[in-house]
Design a protein around this motif. Structure first.
Motif, mmCIF file in Angstrom:
data_model
loop_
_atom_site.group_PDB
_atom_site.id
_atom_site.type_symbol
_atom_site.label_atom_id
_atom_site.label_comp_id
_atom_site.label_asym_id
_atom_site.label_seq_id
_atom_site.Cartn_x
_atom_site.Cartn_y
_atom_site.Cartn_z
ATOM 1 N N SER A 1 0.845 -1.190 0.000
ATOM 2 C CA SER A 1 0.000 0.000 0.000
ATOM 3 C C SER A 1 0.878 1.236 0.000
ATOM 4 N N CYS A 2 0.362 2.299 -0.595
ATOM 5 C CA CYS A 2 1.068 3.578 -0.607
ATOM 6 C C CYS A 2 0.038 4.673 -0.379
ATOM 7 N N ALA A 3 0.120 5.322 0.758
ATOM 8 C CA ALA A 3 -0.817 6.384 1.108
ATOM 9 C C ALA A 3 -0.184 7.736 0.804
ATOM 10 N N ALA A 4 -0.887 8.549 0.036
ATOM 11 C CA ALA A 4 -0.408 9.875 -0.337
ATOM 12 C C ALA A 4 -1.107 10.934 0.501
ATOM 13 N N SER A 5 -0.361 11.967 0.880
ATOM 14 C CA SER A 5 -0.930 13.091 1.618
ATOM 15 C C SER A 5 -0.211 14.362 1.198
ATOM 16 N N GLY A 6 -0.812 15.499 1.562
ATOM 17 C CA GLY A 6 -0.217 16.777 1.215
ATOM 18 C C GLY A 6 -0.923 17.410 0.029
ATOM 19 N N SER A 7 -0.161 17.979 -0.881
ATOM 20 C CA SER A 7 -0.703 18.712 -2.032
ATOM 21 C C SER A 7 -1.102 17.733 -3.138
ATOM 22 N N ILE A 8 -2.208 17.040 -2.916
ATOM 23 C CA ILE A 8 -2.629 15.988 -3.844
ATOM 24 C C ILE A 8 -3.580 16.587 -4.856
ATOM 25 N N PHE A 9 -3.014 17.176 -5.904
ATOM 26 C CA PHE A 9 -3.774 17.674 -7.040
ATOM 27 C C PHE A 9 -2.866 17.628 -8.250
ATOM 28 N N SER A 10 -3.463 17.770 -9.419
ATOM 29 C CA SER A 10 -2.703 17.700 -10.685
ATOM 30 C C SER A 10 -1.870 16.421 -10.744
ATOM 31 N N ILE A 11 -2.472 15.311 -10.295
ATOM 32 C CA ILE A 11 -1.770 14.033 -10.339
ATOM 33 C C ILE A 11 -1.937 13.411 -11.712
ATOM 34 N N ASN A 12 -0.810 13.060 -12.333
ATOM 35 C CA ASN A 12 -0.832 12.394 -13.632
ATOM 36 C C ASN A 12 -0.890 10.879 -13.464
ATOM 37 N N ALA A 13 -0.112 10.365 -12.513
ATOM 38 C CA ALA A 13 -0.062 8.919 -12.331
ATOM 39 C C ALA A 13 0.572 8.592 -10.995
ATOM 40 N N MET A 14 0.297 7.380 -10.532
ATOM 41 C CA MET A 14 1.008 6.799 -9.396
ATOM 42 C C MET A 14 1.506 5.429 -9.816
ATOM 43 N N ALA B 1 13.284 -7.271 -3.556
ATOM 44 C CA ALA B 1 13.752 -5.912 -3.829
ATOM 45 C C ALA B 1 13.136 -4.961 -2.806
ATOM 46 N N VAL B 2 13.643 -3.752 -2.808
ATOM 47 C CA VAL B 2 12.958 -2.656 -2.115
ATOM 48 C C VAL B 2 11.994 -2.046 -3.123
ATOM 49 N N TYR B 3 10.742 -1.948 -2.736
ATOM 50 C CA TYR B 3 9.700 -1.415 -3.609
ATOM 51 C C TYR B 3 9.393 0.029 -3.212
ATOM 52 N N TYR B 4 9.402 0.896 -4.229
ATOM 53 C CA TYR B 4 9.192 2.324 -4.013
ATOM 54 C C TYR B 4 7.916 2.781 -4.713
ATOM 55 N N CYS B 5 7.126 3.542 -4.001
ATOM 56 C CA CYS B 5 5.941 4.165 -4.568
ATOM 57 C C CYS B 5 6.333 5.499 -5.193
ATOM 58 N N ILE B 6 5.696 5.850 -6.305
ATOM 59 C CA ILE B 6 5.940 7.138 -6.942
ATOM 60 C C ILE B 6 4.622 7.825 -7.248
ATOM 61 N N LEU B 7 4.668 9.134 -7.278
ATOM 62 C CA LEU B 7 3.519 9.953 -7.662
ATOM 63 C C LEU B 7 4.018 11.037 -8.602
ATOM 64 N N ASP B 8 3.443 11.095 -9.788
ATOM 65 C CA ASP B 8 3.827 12.091 -10.791
ATOM 66 C C ASP B 8 2.779 13.193 -10.852
ATOM 67 N N LYS B 9 3.239 14.420 -10.723
ATOM 68 C CA LYS B 9 2.354 15.567 -10.862
ATOM 69 C C LYS B 9 2.644 16.253 -12.197
ATOM 70 N N THR B 10 1.683 17.059 -12.636
ATOM 71 C CA THR B 10 1.839 17.809 -13.886
ATOM 72 C C THR B 10 1.776 19.298 -13.597
ATOM 73 N N ASN B 11 2.263 20.114 -14.590
ATOM 74 C CA ASN B 11 2.166 21.555 -14.538
ATOM 75 C C ASN B 11 2.738 22.204 -13.293
ATOM 76 N N PRO B 12 4.033 22.114 -13.059
ATOM 77 C CA PRO B 12 5.020 21.396 -13.869
ATOM 78 C C PRO B 12 5.132 19.938 -13.454
ATOM 79 N N TRP B 13 5.756 19.131 -14.321
ATOM 80 C CA TRP B 13 5.956 17.726 -13.988
ATOM 81 C C TRP B 13 6.944 17.593 -12.857
ATOM 82 N N TYR B 14 6.625 16.715 -11.919
ATOM 83 C CA TYR B 14 7.533 16.412 -10.811
ATOM 84 C C TYR B 14 7.181 15.044 -10.285
ATOM 85 N N ARG B 15 8.208 14.280 -9.885
ATOM 86 C CA ARG B 15 7.990 12.934 -9.350
ATOM 87 C C ARG B 15 8.371 12.888 -7.877
#
Length: 117
Positions: free
Chosen positions: A21-34, A91-105
């Motif tokens: 599981s990967c729980a996201a918090s904070g500025s959760i908008f303009s999400i392109n993908a997880m 392996a070590v598994y890492y969660c990612i969240l990609d935002k847009t405008n501007p793009w950032y991971r």
């Protein structure tokens, strides 16, 4: 800022299952993908799976048919159901969240998955 907290890793025998599981918090908008990446000892980090904002999922060939990525928008959480695990999945598994405008991971801190008898 976005914070990602993974959970669900552990030790499992070959052929077993785990759900990350990967729980996201904070500025959760303009999400392109997880999604999820993993890094095995002595190897480069590799992409595992992704779910786009529209719900489209894609997988690495090495996990296709065994892993399933999903999300719960109400909980801002993404999951990785891993079945028929193999020692090569260790392996070590890492969660990612990609935002847009501007793009950032954003990256999570990682959770260890060990597949061994």
């Amino acid at each position: 800022q976005v914070q990602l907290v993974e959970s669900g890793g552990g030790l499992v025998q070959p052929g077993g299952s785990l759900r990350l599981s990967c729980a996201a918090s904070g500025s959760i908008f303009s999400i392109n993908a997880m999604g999820w990446y993993r890094q095995a000892p002595g190897k480069e980090r590799e992409w595992v799976a992704r779910i786009r904002s529209g719900g489209i999922t894609t997988y690495a060939d090495s996990v296709k048919g065994r892993f399933t990525i999903s999300r719960d928008n109400g909980k801002n959480t993404v999951y990785l159901q891993m079945n028929d695990l193999k020692p090569d999945d260790t392996a070590v598994y890492y969660c990612i969240l990609d935002k847009t405008n501007p793009w950032y991971r954003y990256w999570g801190q990682g959770t260890q998955v060990t597949v061994s008898s």
